[in-house]
Design a protein around this motif. Structure first.
Motif, PDB file in Angstrom:
ATOM      1  N   GLN A 141      -5.562  12.931  -9.422  1.00  0.00           N
ATOM      2  CA  GLN A 141      -6.254  11.580  -9.343  1.00  0.00           C
ATOM      3  C   GLN A 141      -6.290  10.750  -9.759  1.00  0.00           C
ATOM      4  OE1 GLN A 141      -9.462  13.025 -12.817  1.00  0.00           O
ATOM      5  NE2 GLN A 141      -8.776  15.273 -12.249  1.00  0.00           N
ATOM      6  N   VAL A 142      -4.611  10.764 -10.255  1.00  0.00           N
ATOM      7  CA  VAL A 142      -3.904   9.139 -10.393  1.00  0.00           C
ATOM      8  C   VAL A 142      -3.577   8.606  -8.652  1.00  0.00           C
ATOM      9  CG1 VAL A 142      -1.838   7.817 -11.131  1.00  0.00           C
ATOM     10  CG2 VAL A 142      -3.706   9.467 -12.541  1.00  0.00           C
ATOM     11  N   SER A 143      -3.303   9.479  -8.354  1.00  0.00           N
ATOM     12  CA  SER A 143      -2.678   9.210  -6.609  1.00  0.00           C
ATOM     13  C   SER A 143      -3.806   8.829  -5.393  1.00  0.00           C
ATOM     14  CB  SER A 143      -2.009  10.529  -6.356  1.00  0.00           C
ATOM     15  OG  SER A 143      -0.400  10.692  -6.913  1.00  0.00           O
ATOM     16  N   LYS A 144      -5.093   9.718  -5.906  1.00  0.00           N
ATOM     17  CA  LYS A 144      -6.018   9.736  -4.668  1.00  0.00           C
ATOM     18  C   LYS A 144      -7.154   8.052  -5.245  1.00  0.00           C
ATOM     19  CE  LYS A 144     -11.006  11.704  -4.243  1.00  0.00           C
ATOM     20  NZ  LYS A 144     -11.137  12.678  -4.373  1.00  0.00           N
ATOM     21  N   LEU A 145      -6.892   7.696  -6.837  1.00  0.00           N
ATOM     22  CA  LEU A 145      -7.194   6.516  -7.378  1.00  0.00           C
ATOM     23  C   LEU A 145      -6.827   5.501  -6.376  1.00  0.00           C
ATOM     24  CD1 LEU A 145      -8.789   7.172 -10.900  1.00  0.00           C
ATOM     25  CD2 LEU A 145      -9.892   6.733  -9.512  1.00  0.00           C
ATOM     26  N   TYR A 146      -5.171   5.672  -6.924  1.00  0.00           N
ATOM     27  CA  TYR A 146      -4.076   4.483  -6.118  1.00  0.00           C
ATOM     28  C   TYR A 146      -4.393   4.108  -5.015  1.00  0.00           C
ATOM     29  CZ  TYR A 146       0.013   1.294  -5.426  1.00  0.00           C
ATOM     30  OH  TYR A 146       0.634   1.013  -5.349  1.00  0.00           O
ATOM     31  N   LYS A 147      -4.593   4.830  -4.479  1.00  0.00           N
ATOM     32  CA  LYS A 147      -5.227   5.226  -2.798  1.00  0.00           C
ATOM     33  C   LYS A 147      -6.420   3.859  -2.440  1.00  0.00           C
ATOM     34  CE  LYS A 147      -2.287   8.484  -1.000  1.00  0.00           C
ATOM     35  NZ  LYS A 147      -1.914  10.058  -1.188  1.00  0.00           N
ATOM     36  N   ALA A 148      -6.893   4.319  -3.575  1.00  0.00           N
ATOM     37  CA  ALA A 148      -7.990   3.937  -2.883  1.00  0.00           C
ATOM     38  C   ALA A 148      -8.101   2.418  -3.490  1.00  0.00           C
ATOM     39  CB  ALA A 148      -9.810   4.803  -3.600  1.00  0.00           C
ATOM     40  N   ARG A 149      -7.735   2.126  -4.891  1.00  0.00           N
ATOM     41  CA  ARG A 149      -7.457   0.719  -4.962  1.00  0.00           C
ATOM     42  C   ARG A 149      -6.346   0.296  -5.460  1.00  0.00           C
ATOM     43  NH1 ARG A 149     -12.290   1.949  -9.205  1.00  0.00           N
ATOM     44  NH2 ARG A 149     -11.285   3.883  -9.599  1.00  0.00           N
ATOM     45  N   PRO A 150      -5.449   0.335  -4.866  1.00  0.00           N
ATOM     46  CA  PRO A 150      -3.977  -0.159  -4.325  1.00  0.00           C
ATOM     47  C   PRO A 150      -3.989  -1.335  -5.800  1.00  0.00           C
ATOM     48  CG  PRO A 150      -3.998  -0.346  -2.754  1.00  0.00           C
ATOM     49  CD  PRO A 150      -5.167   0.268  -3.294  1.00  0.00           C
TER      50      PRO A 150
END
Length: 240
Positions: A141-150
């Motif tokens: 989930q953290v990876s998904k969030l990061y990819k969307a809003r780095p």
């Protein structure tokens, strides 16, 4: 149908049928059917000359939550005790979709005010109350969030790349609390600890906001310990 309810906020308190049709793109027959269902159930009310607004059923449900929510029942007395000892604002927050929602506030200071009141949401990347939840989310989930809003992770000081973000969140998990300085409100310190359900999945956070003064910085370690202790009390109650 439920997407209609998401359109209402403090800036859009009422909607006409024409505006709803333009915003959502539903056929008129579908829109009228949805509006009838929501109105009959009390989730919407029709106001002549104004259109549709949120209805009384929501107020009724809010009272039921205040009276029966296990998280609120476990945390409210602990929060009241916490602010008796420390001039501060205590917040109980809950993860909601990709946001953090305030569900209760206790205050014992006039040195500053917090507009993070019951029902107001913030991003997962803003402030101690949010970051303490973010740190305990699964890696995917953290990876998904990061990819969307780095860029938002970088602005929040959480890391310039995914490896840095994961390392920083791991350090937070090891400490079991977050301390932030003026991240949301200038001149204050935020201390937050995570809250877990019976399956040990993070569901929210307990946080304390205090004035950033030399005296409070000297006392900060003790304050952090009190926040950690109160969070453990709530977690034990939820586990039981």
């Amino acid at each position: 149908m439920l997407a209609i309810l998401d359109l209402f906020d403090e800036h859009s308190v009422s909607w006409s049928v024409e505006d709803l049709h333009a915003e959502l793109g539903y056929t008129r027959s579908t829109l009228y059917r949805y509006l009838k269902v929501l109105t009959d159930a009390g989730f919407l009310t029709s106001l002549p000359g104004l259109g549709y607004a949120l209805g009384p059923r929501i107020i009724e449900l809010d009272r039921k939550i205040r009276m029966t929510d296990p998280l609120l029942q476990a945390a409210r007395p602990v929060m009241a005790e916490l602010v008796l000892d420390i001039p501060a604002v205590a917040l109980l927050c809950r993860r909601y979709r990709q946001k953090v929602l305030c569900v209760h506030q206790e205050a014992s200071t006039s040195a500053f005010t917090s507009d993070y009141e019951r029902g107001r949401a913030r991003p997962l990347l803003r402030g101690a109350a949010s970051t303490s939840i973010l740190a305990w989310l699964p890696n995917y989930q953290v990876s998904k969030l990061y990819k969307a809003r780095p860029e938002e992770f970088a602005e929040a000081g959480l890391g310039e790349n995914l490896a840095e973000v994961k390392a920083g969140l791991k350090a937070i998990r090891q400490a079991r609390h977050v301390i932030s300085y003026g991240m949301v409100t200038p001149g204050v310190i935020g201390v937050a600890a995570p809250l877990f359900d019976g399956r040990q999945e993070v569901i929210g956070s307990l946080s304390l906001t205090v004035s950033d003064t030399p005296a409070m910085r000297e006392r900060l370690e003790a304050v952090t310990g009190q926040v950690d202790f109160c969070a453990r009390v709530v977690n034990t109650a939820l586990a039981g």
